[in-house]
Motif scaffolding. Structure first.
Motif, PDB file in Angstrom:
ATOM      1  N   HIS A   9      -1.914  50.181  47.661  1.00  0.00           N
ATOM      2  CA  HIS A   9      -3.238  49.371  47.324  1.00  0.00           C
ATOM      3  C   HIS A   9      -2.975  47.744  48.147  1.00  0.00           C
ATOM      4  O   HIS A   9      -4.016  47.351  48.734  1.00  0.00           O
ATOM      5  CB  HIS A   9      -3.673  48.923  45.999  1.00  0.00           C
ATOM      6  CG  HIS A   9      -2.653  48.281  44.979  1.00  0.00           C
ATOM      7  ND1 HIS A   9      -1.662  49.029  44.452  1.00  0.00           N
ATOM      8  CD2 HIS A   9      -2.505  47.089  44.560  1.00  0.00           C
ATOM      9  CE1 HIS A   9      -0.920  48.193  43.969  1.00  0.00           C
ATOM     10  NE2 HIS A   9      -1.316  47.012  44.050  1.00  0.00           N
ATOM     11  N   VAL A  10      -1.802  47.269  48.083  1.00  0.00           N
ATOM     12  CA  VAL A  10      -1.579  46.029  48.689  1.00  0.00           C
ATOM     13  C   VAL A  10      -1.810  46.069  50.278  1.00  0.00           C
ATOM     14  O   VAL A  10      -2.410  45.347  51.007  1.00  0.00           O
ATOM     15  CB  VAL A  10      -0.476  45.373  48.276  1.00  0.00           C
ATOM     16  CG1 VAL A  10      -0.128  44.039  49.124  1.00  0.00           C
ATOM     17  CG2 VAL A  10      -0.141  45.240  46.801  1.00  0.00           C
ATOM     18  N   TRP A  13      -5.558  46.196  50.881  1.00  0.00           N
ATOM     19  CA  TRP A  13      -6.130  45.022  50.967  1.00  0.00           C
ATOM     20  C   TRP A  13      -5.750  44.068  52.024  1.00  0.00           C
ATOM     21  O   TRP A  13      -6.471  43.363  52.661  1.00  0.00           O
ATOM     22  CB  TRP A  13      -5.689  44.287  49.563  1.00  0.00           C
ATOM     23  CG  TRP A  13      -6.166  44.865  48.590  1.00  0.00           C
ATOM     24  CD1 TRP A  13      -7.244  46.024  48.329  1.00  0.00           C
ATOM     25  CD2 TRP A  13      -5.815  44.739  47.064  1.00  0.00           C
ATOM     26  NE1 TRP A  13      -7.495  46.141  46.968  1.00  0.00           N
ATOM     27  CE2 TRP A  13      -6.578  45.487  46.114  1.00  0.00           C
ATOM     28  CE3 TRP A  13      -4.934  44.041  46.473  1.00  0.00           C
ATOM     29  CZ2 TRP A  13      -6.310  45.606  45.046  1.00  0.00           C
ATOM     30  CZ3 TRP A  13      -4.705  43.953  45.221  1.00  0.00           C
ATOM     31  CH2 TRP A  13      -5.439  44.723  44.253  1.00  0.00           C
ATOM     32  N   SER A  14      -4.485  44.273  52.426  1.00  0.00           N
ATOM     33  CA  SER A  14      -4.017  43.386  53.679  1.00  0.00           C
ATOM     34  C   SER A  14      -4.954  43.763  54.916  1.00  0.00           C
ATOM     35  O   SER A  14      -5.239  42.919  55.654  1.00  0.00           O
ATOM     36  CB  SER A  14      -2.738  43.252  53.894  1.00  0.00           C
ATOM     37  OG  SER A  14      -2.354  44.599  54.522  1.00  0.00           O
ATOM     38  N   LYS A  17      -8.457  42.812  54.845  1.00  0.00           N
ATOM     39  CA  LYS A  17      -8.546  41.203  54.155  1.00  0.00           C
ATOM     40  C   LYS A  17      -9.475  41.168  52.755  1.00  0.00           C
ATOM     41  O   LYS A  17     -10.362  40.286  52.938  1.00  0.00           O
ATOM     42  CB  LYS A  17      -9.096  40.585  55.376  1.00  0.00           C
ATOM     43  CG  LYS A  17      -8.295  40.588  56.519  1.00  0.00           C
ATOM     44  CD  LYS A  17      -8.662  39.704  57.709  1.00  0.00           C
ATOM     45  CE  LYS A  17      -8.008  39.765  59.097  1.00  0.00           C
ATOM     46  NZ  LYS A  17      -6.888  40.532  59.191  1.00  0.00           N
ATOM     47  N   ASP A  18      -9.039  41.974  51.843  1.00  0.00           N
ATOM     48  CA  ASP A  18      -9.717  42.278  50.553  1.00  0.00           C
ATOM     49  C   ASP A  18      -9.422  41.016  49.777  1.00  0.00           C
ATOM     50  O   ASP A  18      -8.279  40.577  49.626  1.00  0.00           O
ATOM     51  CB  ASP A  18      -9.414  43.501  50.047  1.00  0.00           C
ATOM     52  CG  ASP A  18     -10.243  43.835  48.852  1.00  0.00           C
ATOM     53  OD1 ASP A  18     -10.253  43.149  47.883  1.00  0.00           O
ATOM     54  OD2 ASP A  18     -10.995  44.918  48.728  1.00  0.00           O
ATOM     55  N   ARG A  19     -10.658  40.427  49.180  1.00  0.00           N
ATOM     56  CA  ARG A  19     -10.170  39.082  48.252  1.00  0.00           C
ATOM     57  C   ARG A  19      -9.551  39.241  46.985  1.00  0.00           C
ATOM     58  O   ARG A  19      -9.228  38.563  46.233  1.00  0.00           O
ATOM     59  CB  ARG A  19     -11.613  38.526  48.201  1.00  0.00           C
ATOM     60  CG  ARG A  19     -12.616  39.161  47.382  1.00  0.00           C
ATOM     61  CD  ARG A  19     -13.792  38.664  47.592  1.00  0.00           C
ATOM     62  NE  ARG A  19     -14.654  39.362  46.033  1.00  0.00           N
ATOM     63  CZ  ARG A  19     -15.841  39.309  46.059  1.00  0.00           C
ATOM     64  NH1 ARG A  19     -16.555  38.590  46.440  1.00  0.00           N
ATOM     65  NH2 ARG A  19     -16.220  40.022  45.168  1.00  0.00           N
ATOM     66  N   ARG A  20      -9.439  40.886  46.668  1.00  0.00           N
ATOM     67  CA  ARG A  20      -8.656  41.125  45.577  1.00  0.00           C
ATOM     68  C   ARG A  20      -7.274  40.871  45.733  1.00  0.00           C
ATOM     69  O   ARG A  20      -6.290  40.735  44.795  1.00  0.00           O
ATOM     70  CB  ARG A  20      -8.857  42.643  45.301  1.00  0.00           C
ATOM     71  CG  ARG A  20     -10.449  43.006  44.630  1.00  0.00           C
ATOM     72  CD  ARG A  20     -10.357  44.307  44.204  1.00  0.00           C
ATOM     73  NE  ARG A  20     -10.663  45.045  45.674  1.00  0.00           N
ATOM     74  CZ  ARG A  20     -10.602  46.345  45.822  1.00  0.00           C
ATOM     75  NH1 ARG A  20     -10.794  47.051  44.710  1.00  0.00           N
ATOM     76  NH2 ARG A  20     -10.727  47.075  46.772  1.00  0.00           N
ATOM     77  N   MET A  21      -6.755  40.792  46.981  1.00  0.00           N
ATOM     78  CA  MET A  21      -5.366  40.322  47.311  1.00  0.00           C
ATOM     79  C   MET A  21      -4.890  38.910  46.630  1.00  0.00           C
ATOM     80  O   MET A  21      -5.830  37.954  47.016  1.00  0.00           O
ATOM     81  CB  MET A  21      -5.175  40.409  48.895  1.00  0.00           C
ATOM     82  CG  MET A  21      -3.446  39.841  49.149  1.00  0.00           C
ATOM     83  SD  MET A  21      -2.664  41.241  49.228  1.00  0.00           S
ATOM     84  CE  MET A  21      -2.827  41.602  50.777  1.00  0.00           C
ATOM     85  N   ARG A  26      -0.802  37.036  49.768  1.00  0.00           N
ATOM     86  CA  ARG A  26      -1.247  36.592  51.439  1.00  0.00           C
ATOM     87  C   ARG A  26      -0.233  35.768  52.011  1.00  0.00           C
ATOM     88  O   ARG A  26       0.221  35.881  52.912  1.00  0.00           O
ATOM     89  CB  ARG A  26      -2.517  35.833  51.403  1.00  0.00           C
ATOM     90  CG  ARG A  26      -3.551  36.757  51.096  1.00  0.00           C
ATOM     91  CD  ARG A  26      -4.932  35.985  51.250  1.00  0.00           C
ATOM     92  NE  ARG A  26      -6.056  36.473  50.396  1.00  0.00           N
ATOM     93  CZ  ARG A  26      -6.810  37.699  50.594  1.00  0.00           C
ATOM     94  NH1 ARG A  26      -6.553  38.079  51.940  1.00  0.00           N
ATOM     95  NH2 ARG A  26      -7.578  38.113  49.737  1.00  0.00           N
ATOM     96  N   ASP A  57     -11.924  51.634  53.573  1.00  0.00           N
ATOM     97  CA  ASP A  57     -10.760  50.952  53.812  1.00  0.00           C
ATOM     98  C   ASP A  57      -9.358  51.572  53.780  1.00  0.00           C
ATOM     99  O   ASP A  57      -8.496  51.211  54.536  1.00  0.00           O
ATOM    100  CB  ASP A  57     -10.853  49.342  52.720  1.00  0.00           C
ATOM    101  CG  ASP A  57     -11.738  48.594  53.056  1.00  0.00           C
ATOM    102  OD1 ASP A  57     -12.338  48.527  54.116  1.00  0.00           O
ATOM    103  OD2 ASP A  57     -12.020  48.107  52.133  1.00  0.00           O
TER     104      ASP A  57
END
Length: 126
Positions: A9-10, A13-14, A17-21, A26, A57
């Protein structure tokens, strides 16, 4: 030297560029000397894709792997063997394999999965 292994999942997100990261993730990724993504993560995403259960995504994370600034970490025999010495704290075989890879390769494992914290707190087998 900062060496990271991204949980599935990380990694998604990377790429997105998901804001949940988390902000600290980051920063760690930006500062890392080496960032790894396991072939186990791509295998997991591919299974979900084949079942029609993967978000766009996730599809993008598969398709753009070669374009990402990451090192692909193949699953090796030593990683698979390391799983058998791990206590049965988590049922997901992909997560267990990722933890085994991180421990075997001495990589910091970035995950937000609280259930994996017990594995990460343990001393890696010699």
């Amino acid at each position: 030297m900062i060496r990271l292994l991204l949980d599935t999942h990380v990694y998604i997100w990377s790429v997105a560029k998901d804001r949940r990261m988390p902000t600290d993730f980051r920063e760690l990724i930006a500062e890392a000397d080496q960032v790894f993504v396991s072939t186990a993560s791509i295998w997991e995403l591919s299974i979900k894709s084949a079942r029609g259960k993967l978000e766009p995504d996730g599809e993008r994370a598969i398709d753009e792997l070669e374009e990402q600034p990451v090192i692909v970490l193949p699953v090796q025999l030593k990683h698979a063997k390391a799983v058998r010495t791990m206590p049965d704290l988590h049922r997901d075989p992909f997560d267990r394999l990722l933890v085994a890879q991180a421990r075997t390769e001495v990589l910091r494992f970035l995950t937000v999965d609280c259930e994996l914290s017990e594995y990460l707190a343990e001393k890696a087998p010699a």
